[in-house]
Design a protein around this motif. Structure first.
Motif, PDB file in Angstrom:
ATOM      1  N   LEU A   1     101.784  51.941 -17.763  1.00 26.07           N
ATOM      2  CA  LEU A   1     101.169  50.585 -17.089  1.00 26.07           C
ATOM      3  C   LEU A   1     100.538  52.046 -16.355  1.00 26.07           C
ATOM      4  N   SER A   2      99.819  53.046 -17.113  1.00 28.66           N
ATOM      5  CA  SER A   2      99.169  53.677 -16.394  1.00 28.66           C
ATOM      6  C   SER A   2      97.403  52.877 -16.193  1.00 28.66           C
ATOM      7  N   TRP A   3      97.556  51.874 -16.965  1.00 26.45           N
ATOM      8  CA  TRP A   3      96.247  51.145 -16.072  1.00 26.45           C
ATOM      9  C   TRP A   3      95.823  50.445 -15.149  1.00 26.45           C
TER      10      TRP A   3
ATOM     11  N   LEU B   1      91.078  47.870  -6.826  1.00 28.99           N
ATOM     12  CA  LEU B   1      91.257  46.303  -6.033  1.00 28.99           C
ATOM     13  C   LEU B   1      91.583  47.083  -4.332  1.00 28.99           C
ATOM     14  N   MET B   2      92.144  48.120  -4.486  1.00 30.88           N
ATOM     15  CA  MET B   2      92.006  48.518  -2.865  1.00 30.88           C
ATOM     16  C   MET B   2      91.255  48.654  -2.742  1.00 30.88           C
ATOM     17  N   MET B   3      89.947  48.957  -2.936  1.00 33.20           N
ATOM     18  CA  MET B   3      88.710  49.037  -1.954  1.00 33.20           C
ATOM     19  C   MET B   3      87.770  48.028  -2.161  1.00 33.20           C
ATOM     20  N   VAL B   4      88.029  46.301  -2.975  1.00 32.03           N
ATOM     21  CA  VAL B   4      87.427  45.135  -2.214  1.00 32.03           C
ATOM     22  C   VAL B   4      88.641  44.936  -1.083  1.00 32.03           C
ATOM     23  N   PHE B   5      89.623  44.933  -1.017  1.00 32.27           N
ATOM     24  CA  PHE B   5      91.052  44.813  -0.246  1.00 32.27           C
ATOM     25  C   PHE B   5      90.625  44.891   1.907  1.00 32.27           C
TER      26      PHE B   5
ATOM     27  N   LEU C   1      92.971  49.834 -12.328  1.00 34.23           N
ATOM     28  CA  LEU C   1      92.761  49.025 -11.255  1.00 34.23           C
ATOM     29  C   LEU C   1      93.170  48.902 -10.260  1.00 34.23           C
ATOM     30  N   ALA C   2      94.214  49.946  -9.424  1.00 33.52           N
ATOM     31  CA  ALA C   2      94.842  50.102  -7.825  1.00 33.52           C
ATOM     32  C   ALA C   2      93.487  50.481  -7.150  1.00 33.52           C
TER      33      ALA C   2
END
Length: 60
Positions: free
Chosen positions: A3-5, A13-17, A9-10
């Motif tokens: 699940l390293s991918w 995505l966190m930057m966008v939020f 992605l985190a």
């Protein structure tokens, strides 16, 4: 299962939020009416006066 991918992605995505969250709270705009900017402007004005005084002293 690898699940390293998800970690890759985190971050984006966190930057966008966070960017959307900051937009709603007005962190992106700078106001000249904030107490901090007024204090900084007062300090800047004081430093300008001191610089002018030092220039006059140097010329003497």
């Amino acid at each position: 299962m690898d699940l390293s991918w998800l970690l890759l992605l985190a971050c984006p995505l966190m930057m966008v939020f966070m960017m959307f969250g900051m937009k709603g709270h007005g962190h992106g705009s700078h106001s000249d009416h904030s107490p901090n900017s007024q204090a900084m402007q007062a300090q800047l004005d004081e430093l300008k006066v001191q610089i002018e005084q030092m220039k006059h002293e140097i010329q003497k």
